[in-house]
Design an enzyme around this catalytic site. Sequence first.
Site, short mmCIF file in Angstrom:
data_model
loop_
_atom_site.label_atom_id
_atom_site.label_comp_id
_atom_site.label_asym_id
_atom_site.label_seq_id
_atom_site.Cartn_x
_atom_site.Cartn_y
_atom_site.Cartn_z
N HIS A 115 22.24 49.88 32.54
CA HIS A 115 21.39 48.95 33.00
C HIS A 115 22.41 47.72 31.97
O HIS A 115 22.10 46.89 31.84
CB HIS A 115 20.69 48.39 32.53
CG HIS A 115 19.22 49.80 33.41
ND1 HIS A 115 18.82 49.84 34.40
CD2 HIS A 115 19.47 51.19 32.72
CE1 HIS A 115 18.18 50.95 34.81
NE2 HIS A 115 18.31 52.26 33.73
N SER B 190 47.17 31.39 29.56
CA SER B 190 47.11 29.72 31.01
C SER B 190 47.79 29.16 31.09
O SER B 190 48.42 28.61 29.89
CB SER B 190 45.89 29.36 29.77
OG SER B 190 45.36 28.34 30.96
N LYS C 59 44.87 31.30 25.86
CA LYS C 59 44.50 32.07 26.79
C LYS C 59 45.13 33.83 25.96
O LYS C 59 46.07 33.78 26.48
CB LYS C 59 44.13 31.61 28.21
CG LYS C 59 43.18 31.04 28.37
CD LYS C 59 41.70 31.34 27.61
CE LYS C 59 40.96 32.52 28.71
NZ LYS C 59 40.86 32.69 29.73
N GLU D 288 42.14 42.33 36.26
CA GLU D 288 41.64 41.38 37.49
C GLU D 288 41.77 42.27 38.34
O GLU D 288 40.79 42.02 39.86
CB GLU D 288 41.19 40.46 36.46
CG GLU D 288 40.81 39.87 35.70
CD GLU D 288 41.04 38.79 34.70
OE1 GLU D 288 40.87 37.57 35.12
OE2 GLU D 288 42.31 38.93 34.01
#
Length: 473
Positions: free
Chosen positions: A155, A276, A282, A289
């Site tokens: 969970h 980025s 970043k 992803e």
Amino acid sequence: MRLWGGRFDEGPDSRMADFTRSIEVDAELALDDLAGSIAHVRGLARAGLLTAEEAEALERGLAGLREDVVAGAIAWDPTLEDVHMNLETLLTERVGSLGGKLHTGRSRNDQVATDLRLWTRRSIALLDDGMLDLERSLVDLADREGDAILPGTTHIQPAQPVLFAHHLLAYVEMLERDRGRLADARRRLNVSPLGSGALAGAGYPLDRAATAADLGFDGPTANSLDATSDRDFVVEVLSAVALAMVHLSRFAEEITWWSNPRFGFVRVADAFSTGSSMMPNKKNPDPAELVRGRTAGVIGALAGMLTLIKGLPLAYQRDLQEDKPAFFGATRTLEASLAVMSGLVSTLVVSRERMRAAAEEGYTTATALADELVRRGVPFRAAHHIVGGLVGGAEAEGIPTLAGLPDEAFRAALDGSDDPVSRKLAHERGIASALRSAATVEGSLAAADVVGGTAPNRVAEALAAAKARLGIE
Ligand code: ARG
């Protein structure tokens, strides 16, 4: 005039030709098409439909085309519709009118079905290599970080500590099943449609078994209608491919969380990260992803393929031409995803300290503590209740771990139970320190000493088995 133009009075409208053309996609089948043609030429010679000299000249011409395909030296002619027409036309340019004998006893319907099976076989071999490679990277990492401890979750909440190696080996299991699914599909698809003709079977006494053997198939297909219109092998492989992507996407998701500095469990190498354009701070795990993101398209390819076949009457329908783009794309996506994940995994830097600290958070050793009480004669429900009380108390006192509780807390919890065994235990000498050691992360890990469990000795066995299977020293 088209190769099939005998009964036509006018040439194709350019809109029709553009719409139906498939060479941009099926040029990918060129090597398979040539292999099929070479086997077919030999079959025609065996059946007495070509002389030995004719067969030799055709085979030489086809072998020359194969060299040119490999060298990338062929300019595909879009007006020739597809790879089959292109290659037949090129052959005829090279060997003369003899080229017109190649298509004897063959239709593009059994031809493309054969090509696609050959292509799928090659593709499965590449995917299998990619899966093994990722398995090796996972096993190497498990070996390198063998005693790193991860907070296992259910969970998404802290559940029980597990060895990081155990977690990685879970993905190795998934990949092994993925390989098995591809191997199963390969067994079923490895039959030869050649000789099925357009739908009814070739009109010549072709030795289909010999041609099948020539192409490395296990035998000829049993029904010409099925052979020319069946694409369930594409569905099987696509579903294995989609499931493998789903597995990779789960791992990719974990990488994105683990590499967030809040977690800080792993650092993705610069070589597998991007920055980025605006935020100088970043560092993003983009490959993970994109693996996750591209899984969507692969699942879509599977759904599209099932929908394509749904309701198609026997036998070949032109709809089936649409089997290729998404199928080719999906297998390429999986191949590339396996490769990038393998690189990402083998360069991953693990912070054992961060993992270990997190593994203690959330009273993750509570189950191990309850199990210890059970070993001392307390019924599991009573033990669950007692430990639940200890967790609540620790939380209220701001004590972060069960092992950090004082002796009195253990004694009071046992004494306050309505279970008589617990109340007796409360007065046993050394009980608090015994329970405390069961409630350490190490105690919790060691207790899961069953086949498939996370106890260090079990994980070591599983790791050794995986290394032996993968041929890792
Ligand atoms: N390009 C077609 C396909 O991929 C080849 C078979 C075409 N057959 C036909 N009779 N038009 O399915």
